[in-house]
Design an enzyme around this catalytic site. Structure first.
Site, PDB file in Angstrom:
ATOM      1  CD  GLU A 339      -2.941  -1.142   2.299  1.00  0.00           C
ATOM      2  OE1 GLU A 339      -4.126  -1.403   2.060  1.00  0.00           O
ATOM      3  OE2 GLU A 339      -2.518  -0.942   3.449  1.00  0.00           O
TER       4      GLU A 339
HETATM    5  C1  ACM Z   1      -2.832  -5.774   3.294  1.00  0.00           C
HETATM    6  O1  ACM Z   1      -3.837  -6.218   3.816  1.00  0.00           O
HETATM    7  N1  ACM Z   1      -2.780  -4.491   3.003  1.00  0.00           N
HETATM    8  C2  ACM Z   1      -1.693  -6.615   2.995  1.00  0.00           C
END
Ligand code: ACM
Length: 568
Positions: A339
């Protein structure tokens, strides 16, 4: 084993195979009979060739024997749904003979042979010889799995007040479908004391998991007490004295896990999810804790990413990565890559100025530079990097093919990533996330749901096939999977209930596979009575595993199933 003996147990198997026993995950091949076999807690247990094994292997064996003995003496499990009693003239099992037939080292890795063979006889020999069970495996780790299986055959007679094995004789041949069978726990959003982690690892071993993916740090807190950078936890842990993991703690956890056939793979997620570093080294973290619009800069508050252009960032990595990789002996190291939000760098003056001066670079090439430097440090420590899928799917970085990619979004990404030629760890959020469905954790949000709603109940988890719709070549690249508990809404008060028995559901898919030995799909109808029994046994072992059904349904297997008219 003689052909006659096999025919004998096959006969009983055909007659009585519908009976319920915990046996979780279910063995690949299991023949059983219909006799009750008594077993004394003082059962003679020996490993015929243990003296020729490596010293650590001998210690692992001793530990496993003691734990097995502990179950024999103390478990006294009475099942709500196994109704089978010891008869007056039941035979008694006298000994368990164990043999390691192959590699006697204590080396544990992705290629370790974990298979085993367990035979528990029920023949009244003319010579009245004592009954001996045999457990054979190529490695000590197969032996551990065999012993765990054996404990699931032990029931306590309510009437006779003694231990017995129902449905004897048993002949089990077992091996895992997937080499990497993991459970992720996040110890940054909320902290877990070492003893909680040890207990979890113990339960993992009963379920035949073999990887603890320790998501040890994240944006919220940095609980690891580095010796090179002690300020990371002095300023970044929730409590620098009590909510930390020292080098000694990590050694304890890694060794405890190894004793149980479990590898510990640490994850230090970078460059995103790193706000906690800014408490001690604000200069290397960009867009720290932007408020109130954190959502423009980060998947979750507090925002903050490592600065990809500063020499100080790379000096930090050069010092930290060798230390952390040296604390975790496993051949894999999870380097994160989750992310990353480019907006964070887009509002950072040093990064935008750098891009002005280097017109051939982009935010994406800076990310590539960061990841390549990070991964090369991991490789320099002799390890293979694991990355979250974003690095190759969303950001399309041309990473070398030794990198293992963990897929956490929709299932179709497994095909995409194996198609690119990478090995994959599967664990899609819409099946195997154990944190979903408890409402939103973001405040001032009365109608908020969790982003990965709904709750993943055990049957949903059981329906996940990590190699669905893959070609044979693609499927070969899936080394296994992980079920995951992120800790926004979990801590020591409730994590056992969130983990068990739902994680067991994933454990069976990873060990036993989605299909039985006759290539029939495994069904929740068949699995439920076993999982109910296994859940009650885990509860008897002091685990707060949540109930799956009313006790009436547990006691009356099959009677609470969805009527055929409603099935599709
Ligand atoms: C995740 O759940 N962002 C790996």
């Amino acid at each position: 084993m003689s052909g006659l003996y096999l025919t004998y147990i096959l006969f009983f198997y055909i007659l009585y195979s519908s009976e319920v026993l915990a046996m979780w995950p279910i063995p690949q091949s299991w023949l059983k009979g219909n006799e009750s076999l008594k077993i004394f807690p003082s059962l003679d247990i020996k490993c015929t060739n243990i003296e020729t094994a490596e010293e650590l292997t001998q210690q692992i064996f001793e530990g496993a024997k003691n734990r097995f003995r502990e179950f024999l003496v103390n478990e006294k499990y009475i099942s709500p749904n196994v109704h089978f009693e010891v008869s007056e003239n039941s035979l008694t099992l006298h000994s368990l003979n164990i043999e390691i037939t192959g590699d006697k080292s204590s080396k544990l890795n992705l290629n370790t042979d974990e298979s085993y063979e367990l035979s528990i006889p029920y023949t009244s020999d003319e010579n009245n010889k004592p009954l001996i069970a045999h457990l054979k495996a190529s490695t000590i780790f197969g032996i551990l799995h065999g012993l765990n299986t054996f404990t699931q055959l032990l029931y306590f007679s309510k009437e006779k007040k003694e231990l017995f094995i129902p449905f004897a004789p048993h002949y089990i041949r077992d091996y895992p479908i997937f080499a990497h069978r993991g459970l992720l726990l996040d110890t940054s959003r909320n902290y877990y004391p070492v003893n909680d982690l040890l207990k979890m690892i113990d339960v993992m071993s009963w379920n035949k998991f073999n990887v603890f993916h320790w998501h040890v740090v994240d944006a919220n807190s940095w609980p690891v007490k580095s010796e090179v950078y002690p300020e990371l936890s002095e300023k970044g842990a929730y409590d620098p004295d009590t909510m930390i993991y020292t080098k000694e703690d990590i050694k304890t956890i890694v060794e405890f896990a190894h004793q149980r056939g479990i590898r510990v793979i640490p994850e230090f997620d970078m460059p995103g999810h790193t706000f906690a570093i800014s408490y001690s080294m604000p200069e290397i973290i960009t867009c720290p804790d932007v408020q109130p619009d954190w959502n423009n800069y980060s998947a979750a508050p507090p925002s903050g990413q490592m600065n990809p252009i500063l020499p100080a960032t790379y000096e930090f990595l050069n010092n930290l990565i060798p230390e952390m990789t040296s604390w975790f002996p496993d051949e894999f190291y999870h380097a994160g890559g989750d992310e990353v939000v480019m907006n964070c760098w887009k509002v950072t003056d040093s990064v935008t100025a750098y891009l002005k001066e280097h017109p051939n670079d982009t935010y994406e090439t800076l990310l590539g530079m960061f990841i390549n430097k990070l991964h090369s440090l991991v490789r320099k420590s002799g390890k293979t990097p694991i990355t979250w899928q974003e690095m190759v799917v969303e950001h399309k970085l041309p990473l070398p093919k030794d990198v293992v990619v963990q897929v956490w979004t929709t299932e179709d990404n497994i095909k995409k990533v194996t198609g690119l030629g990478y090995r994959v760890i599967a664990g899609s959020a819409d099946y195997w996330y154990l944190d979903c469905g408890h409402g939103g954790w973001v405040g001032d949000n009365p109608d908020g749901n969790s982003w990965c709603d709904p709750f993943k109940h055990w049957q949903r988890i059981y329906s996940y096939n990590p190699i669905k719709d893959l070609t044979k070549e693609e499927a070969k690249l899936v080394i296994g999977g992980e079920t995951l508990l992120w800790s926004e809404q979990a801590d020591p008060t409730n994590f056992e209930t969130k983990l068990w028995p739902r994680a067991s559901s994933a454990a069976e898919i990873l060990w036993s596979g989605n299909y039985d030995e006759n290539v029939n799909p495994r069904t929740t109808k068949e699995a439920l009575p076993r999982l109910n029994d296994w859940r009650f046994r885990m509860v008897a072992r002091g685990i707060r595993a949540e109930p799956l059904q009313p006790l009436w349904c547990v006691k009356n297997p099959g009677k609470c199933d969805l009527p055929p008219a409603f099935q599709h």
